[in-house]
Design a protein around this motif. Structure first.
Motif, PDB file in Angstrom:
ATOM      1  N   PHE A  29       1.476 -13.089   0.589  1.00 21.63           N
ATOM      2  CA  PHE A  29       0.288 -11.656   0.838  1.00 21.63           C
ATOM      3  C   PHE A  29       1.103 -10.366   1.430  1.00 21.63           C
ATOM      4  N   ILE A  30       2.313 -10.716   2.579  1.00 26.61           N
ATOM      5  CA  ILE A  30       2.734  -9.260   2.865  1.00 26.61           C
ATOM      6  C   ILE A  30       3.297  -8.825   1.753  1.00 26.61           C
ATOM      7  N   GLU A  31       4.380  -9.587   0.615  1.00 25.65           N
ATOM      8  CA  GLU A  31       4.028  -8.572  -0.541  1.00 25.65           C
ATOM      9  C   GLU A  31       4.071  -7.783  -0.745  1.00 25.65           C
ATOM     10  N   ALA A  32       2.181  -8.500  -1.626  1.00 18.01           N
ATOM     11  CA  ALA A  32       1.204  -7.661  -2.276  1.00 18.01           C
ATOM     12  C   ALA A  32       1.414  -6.424  -1.266  1.00 18.01           C
ATOM     13  N   LEU A  33       0.555  -6.766   0.241  1.00 16.36           N
ATOM     14  CA  LEU A  33       0.078  -5.412   1.177  1.00 16.36           C
ATOM     15  C   LEU A  33       1.349  -4.453   1.445  1.00 16.36           C
ATOM     16  N   GLU A  34       2.699  -5.139   0.879  1.00 12.33           N
ATOM     17  CA  GLU A  34       3.367  -3.636   1.276  1.00 12.33           C
ATOM     18  C   GLU A  34       3.589  -3.161   0.047  1.00 12.33           C
ATOM     19  N   ALA A  35       4.151  -4.310  -1.373  1.00 17.72           N
ATOM     20  CA  ALA A  35       3.569  -3.554  -2.368  1.00 17.72           C
ATOM     21  C   ALA A  35       1.859  -2.146  -2.835  1.00 17.72           C
ATOM     22  N   ALA A  36       1.247  -2.310  -2.427  1.00 13.31           N
ATOM     23  CA  ALA A  36       0.496  -1.470  -2.579  1.00 13.31           C
ATOM     24  C   ALA A  36      -0.100  -0.313  -1.322  1.00 13.31           C
ATOM     25  N   GLY A  37       1.307  -0.843  -0.368  1.00 14.30           N
ATOM     26  CA  GLY A  37       1.408   0.769   0.408  1.00 14.30           C
ATOM     27  C   GLY A  37       2.791   1.246  -0.095  1.00 14.30           C
ATOM     28  N   ARG A  38       3.678   0.663  -0.719  1.00 18.51           N
ATOM     29  CA  ARG A  38       4.858   2.226  -1.759  1.00 18.51           C
ATOM     30  C   ARG A  38       3.736   2.690  -2.307  1.00 18.51           C
ATOM     31  N   SER A  39       2.519   2.270  -3.140  1.00 17.39           N
ATOM     32  CA  SER A  39       1.873   2.969  -4.949  1.00 17.39           C
ATOM     33  C   SER A  39       1.037   3.644  -4.027  1.00 17.39           C
ATOM     34  N   LEU A  40       1.233   3.681  -2.869  1.00 17.71           N
ATOM     35  CA  LEU A  40       0.030   4.780  -2.032  1.00 17.71           C
ATOM     36  C   LEU A  40       0.773   5.707  -1.932  1.00 17.71           C
ATOM     37  N   GLY A  41       2.435   5.811  -1.580  1.00 19.37           N
ATOM     38  CA  GLY A  41       3.409   6.795  -0.640  1.00 19.37           C
ATOM     39  C   GLY A  41       4.543   6.637  -0.101  1.00 19.37           C
ATOM     40  N   PHE A  42       4.014   5.267   0.545  1.00 20.12           N
ATOM     41  CA  PHE A  42       5.170   5.000   1.243  1.00 20.12           C
ATOM     42  C   PHE A  42       5.894   4.360   0.829  1.00 20.12           C
ATOM     43  N   ASP A  43       7.130   4.826   1.534  1.00 20.53           N
ATOM     44  CA  ASP A  43       8.583   4.116   1.399  1.00 20.53           C
ATOM     45  C   ASP A  43       8.730   2.599   1.506  1.00 20.53           C
ATOM     46  N   GLU A  44       9.753   2.026   1.094  1.00 20.47           N
ATOM     47  CA  GLU A  44       9.736   0.951   1.430  1.00 20.47           C
ATOM     48  C   GLU A  44       9.564   0.108   3.219  1.00 20.47           C
ATOM     49  N   ALA A  45      10.224   0.809   3.826  1.00 20.01           N
ATOM     50  CA  ALA A  45      10.493   0.169   5.360  1.00 20.01           C
ATOM     51  C   ALA A  45       9.124   1.061   5.884  1.00 20.01           C
ATOM     52  N   GLY A  46       8.362   2.450   5.652  1.00 18.61           N
ATOM     53  CA  GLY A  46       6.891   2.264   5.905  1.00 18.61           C
ATOM     54  C   GLY A  46       6.088   0.898   5.965  1.00 18.61           C
ATOM     55  N   ALA A  47       6.022   0.888   4.261  1.00 20.24           N
ATOM     56  CA  ALA A  47       5.128  -0.218   3.680  1.00 20.24           C
ATOM     57  C   ALA A  47       5.191  -1.628   4.265  1.00 20.24           C
ATOM     58  N   ARG A  48       6.692  -1.698   4.521  1.00 21.87           N
ATOM     59  CA  ARG A  48       7.543  -3.162   4.673  1.00 21.87           C
ATOM     60  C   ARG A  48       6.564  -3.189   6.495  1.00 21.87           C
ATOM     61  N   ARG A  49       6.813  -2.544   6.544  1.00 21.54           N
ATOM     62  CA  ARG A  49       6.695  -2.403   8.773  1.00 21.54           C
ATOM     63  C   ARG A  49       5.393  -2.324   8.800  1.00 21.54           C
ATOM     64  N   LEU A  50       4.093  -1.744   7.934  1.00 20.72           N
ATOM     65  CA  LEU A  50       2.904  -1.408   8.118  1.00 20.72           C
ATOM     66  C   LEU A  50       1.700  -2.892   7.844  1.00 20.72           C
ATOM     67  N   ALA A  51       2.164  -3.497   6.455  1.00 24.60           N
ATOM     68  CA  ALA A  51       2.035  -4.933   6.069  1.00 24.60           C
ATOM     69  C   ALA A  51       2.650  -6.091   7.076  1.00 24.60           C
TER      70      ALA A  51
END
Length: 274
Positions: A183-205
């Motif tokens: 689930f975290i992987e998917a949420l992180e992927a959504a964050g990256r697709s919406l413009g966040f870098d990998e670190a930011g998307a992972r932190r949010l997730a």
């Protein structure tokens, strides 16, 4: 209390560390471990006795914790067959049934019965696990309390009313961290697709999952009520949940857990063959 571990891998290491933090004495803990480097590491880190095979001192214990891989268990228990004298035996090997362990540990025609089956999950490695336990009816209240104290050193515990439920424990909490990571992987992927870098998307997730779990743990409300409180009519959360519902996400997850439970039963049958 004297406790002997068969196997000195990651879970045994986590248990020993947690037990020492909770007042168990290092002098009362022994480990039987084939790996020379692992034995040296356990002795250096915890001050416990570590040997490469069962000797009289290792067998002379109150509790024996079986912490080797299920596929290796039958061979690992061969030196103990018929030699135990009432020790409480706790197994943390996934899938193995008490009847099979009792047959391997007991003398010919006399299965060993004072057994507790446990299924911790990987967050136990950081003291945040949850362990399902089931005790053979021959285990008294003191034995159950001992098992709970040992496994409680790495997190919370839940008792199963029937051994068949241990396959469900494996499917829900044993395999559960993988579902959460997915689930975290998917949420992180959504964050990256919406413009966040990998670190930011992972932190949010990760922090979202971590915070939501803490809120669920601390709240008197059921998860369904907490979900409803976040879901405003016509809002963003409602749109997301409607998309998940259309994809059958809830039912698919339930089906996935049931598939894991069925596979656990199959593995138990395979592992218990002589």
């Amino acid at each position: 209390m004297k406790i002997t571990f068969l196997g000195g891998g990651n879970m045994a290491t986590a248990l020993i560390g947690g037990m020492l933090e909770r007042g168990f004495a290092a002098a009362g803990i022994q480990v039987v471990e084939l790996g020379e480097a692992a034995r040296a590491g356990l002795t250096q880190r915890f001050g416990v006795r570590a040997v490469d095979a069962f000797d009289d001192a290792a067998i002379d214990c109150d509790v024996l914790v079986l912490a080797v891989k299920p596929q290796q268990m039958k061979a690992a228990l061969a030196p103990l067959s018929g030699r135990l004298a009432g020790q409480l035996v706790i197994t943390i090997a996934a899938g193995l049934r008490l009847a099979d362990l009792g047959r391997w540990l007991g003398a010919p025609g006399t299965p060993y019965a004072r057994l507790v089956r446990c299924m911790p999950n990987t967050p136990a490695l950081i003291g945040a696990g949850v362990t399902g336990l089931y005790a053979d009816p021959s285990v008294d209240a003191a034995g159950r309390d001992t098992a709970e104290r040992i496994l409680g050193a790495v997190g919370s515990t839940v008792w199963a009313a029937d051994e068949a439920q241990m396959d469900a424990v494996t499917a829900i909490s044993g395999s559960g961290p993988a579902y959460v990571f997915h689930f975290i992987e998917a949420l992180e992927a959504a964050g990256r697709s919406l413009g966040f870098d990998e670190a930011g998307a992972r932190r949010l997730a990760i922090d979202t999952v971590l915070g939501a779990a803490r809120l669920a743990a601390d709240s008197e409300d059921a998860p369904a009520v907490l979900r409803q409180k976040v879901t405003s009519k016509g809002g963003t959360t409602e749109a997301a949940l409607a998309s998940l519902a259309a994809a059958g996400w809830h039912d698919e997850l339930v089906a996935a857990v049931k598939a894991a439970e069925a596979r656990g039963r199959e593995l138990g049958e395979q592992l218990g063959k002589d």
